[in-house]
Motif scaffolding. Structure first.
Motif, short mmCIF file in Angstrom:
data_model
loop_
_atom_site.label_atom_id
_atom_site.label_comp_id
_atom_site.label_asym_id
_atom_site.label_seq_id
_atom_site.Cartn_x
_atom_site.Cartn_y
_atom_site.Cartn_z
N ARG A 18 -2.57 -2.38 -4.58
CA ARG A 18 -2.09 -1.02 -4.86
C ARG A 18 -0.93 -0.78 -3.92
O ARG A 18 -0.81 -1.44 -2.89
CB ARG A 18 -3.18 0.02 -4.60
N MET A 19 -0.10 0.21 -4.22
CA MET A 19 0.98 0.60 -3.31
C MET A 19 0.39 1.31 -2.10
O MET A 19 -0.62 2.00 -2.19
CB MET A 19 1.98 1.53 -4.01
N MET A 20 1.03 1.14 -0.95
CA MET A 20 0.62 1.84 0.26
C MET A 20 0.86 3.34 0.09
O MET A 20 1.71 3.75 -0.72
CB MET A 20 1.44 1.34 1.46
N ALA A 21 0.16 4.15 0.86
CA ALA A 21 0.38 5.60 0.87
C ALA A 21 1.84 5.86 1.24
O ALA A 21 2.42 5.16 2.06
CB ALA A 21 -0.55 6.26 1.89
N GLY A 22 2.42 6.84 0.59
CA GLY A 22 3.82 7.17 0.84
C GLY A 22 4.76 6.58 -0.19
O GLY A 22 5.92 6.94 -0.26
N LEU A 54 8.57 -6.56 -3.80
CA LEU A 54 7.80 -5.62 -2.99
C LEU A 54 7.54 -6.30 -1.66
O LEU A 54 6.94 -7.38 -1.61
CB LEU A 54 6.49 -5.24 -3.68
N PHE A 55 8.01 -5.69 -0.58
CA PHE A 55 7.92 -6.31 0.74
C PHE A 55 6.48 -6.39 1.24
O PHE A 55 5.72 -5.43 1.16
CB PHE A 55 8.76 -5.55 1.77
N THR A 56 6.15 -7.56 1.76
CA THR A 56 4.85 -7.80 2.39
C THR A 56 5.09 -8.46 3.75
O THR A 56 4.54 -9.51 4.06
CB THR A 56 3.96 -8.68 1.48
N GLY A 57 5.99 -7.81 4.51
CA GLY A 57 6.34 -8.30 5.84
C GLY A 57 7.83 -8.55 6.01
O GLY A 57 8.32 -8.56 7.13
N GLN A 58 8.55 -8.75 4.93
CA GLN A 58 10.00 -8.97 5.00
C GLN A 58 10.64 -7.76 5.67
O GLN A 58 10.33 -6.62 5.33
CB GLN A 58 10.57 -9.16 3.59
N GLN A 59 11.49 -7.97 6.62
CA GLN A 59 12.19 -6.92 7.36
C GLN A 59 11.23 -5.95 8.05
O GLN A 59 11.57 -4.80 8.33
CB GLN A 59 13.14 -6.16 6.44
N GLY A 60 9.99 -6.38 8.26
CA GLY A 60 9.00 -5.54 8.93
C GLY A 60 8.41 -4.45 8.05
O GLY A 60 7.74 -3.55 8.54
N ASP A 61 8.66 -4.52 6.73
CA ASP A 61 8.16 -3.51 5.79
C ASP A 61 6.96 -4.04 5.02
O ASP A 61 6.90 -5.21 4.64
CB ASP A 61 9.25 -3.11 4.80
N TYR A 62 6.01 -3.14 4.76
CA TYR A 62 4.79 -3.47 4.02
C TYR A 62 4.58 -2.42 2.94
O TYR A 62 4.37 -1.25 3.25
CB TYR A 62 3.58 -3.51 4.97
N TYR A 63 4.65 -2.83 1.68
CA TYR A 63 4.54 -1.89 0.56
C TYR A 63 3.17 -1.92 -0.11
O TYR A 63 2.86 -1.01 -0.87
CB TYR A 63 5.57 -2.23 -0.51
N LEU A 64 2.38 -2.96 0.13
CA LEU A 64 1.15 -3.15 -0.64
C LEU A 64 -0.09 -3.16 0.24
O LEU A 64 -0.07 -3.61 1.38
CB LEU A 64 1.20 -4.48 -1.41
N GLN A 65 -1.18 -2.68 -0.35
CA GLN A 65 -2.50 -2.78 0.27
C GLN A 65 -3.44 -3.41 -0.75
O GLN A 65 -3.16 -3.43 -1.95
CB GLN A 65 -3.01 -1.41 0.70
N ILE A 66 -4.54 -3.91 -0.25
CA ILE A 66 -5.55 -4.51 -1.13
C ILE A 66 -6.18 -3.41 -1.98
O ILE A 66 -6.50 -2.32 -1.50
CB ILE A 66 -6.64 -5.20 -0.28
N ASP A 67 -6.35 -3.71 -3.26
CA ASP A 67 -7.11 -2.83 -4.15
C ASP A 67 -8.57 -3.11 -3.84
O ASP A 67 -9.07 -4.20 -4.11
CB ASP A 67 -6.77 -3.15 -5.60
#
Length: 111
Positions: A18-22, A54-67
């Protein structure tokens, strides 16, 4: 508990997310591709939309969380694997007798 993809759980094909909050809620989706050593991935959302980056660490950004399993069926999305867990049978190399090469010569002897 929120488990962040790329931080708490490595990005991998088939992971339910799922997408992270925000970020805009897309519902549940499945990781379809992983790029840049897990730094970003593509996700096919259950509603039919596909996000290719969808970033999962690239450039220090995290867009996803585990469903965490609130989709139909309620099965957990990703298992929690203890650090001291033994490797699965499929993670072990085949015996030397089953590795490619001339008969009677182990792969280590071919170098």
């Amino acid at each position: 508990m929120v488990r962040v993809v790329g931080q708490d759980v490595p990005a991998s094909v088939g992971l339910r997310v799922r997408m992270m909050a925000g970020f805009k809620d897309q519902g549940s989706g499945t990781v379809t591709n992983v790029f840049a050593d897990g730094g970003y991935c593509s996700v096919a959302w259950d509603e039919g939309h596909v996000d290719k980056v969808l970033f999962t660490g690239q450039q220090g950004d995290y867009y996803l969380q585990i469903d965490e399993g609130d989709r139909p069926g309620g099965a957990p999305a990703a298992p929690v694997i203890p650090d001291d867990a033994a490797p699965a049978k499929g993670d072990q190399p085949p015996p030397a007798s089953q590795q490619p090469g001339p008969p009677g010569v182990a792969a280590r002897d071919q170098q």
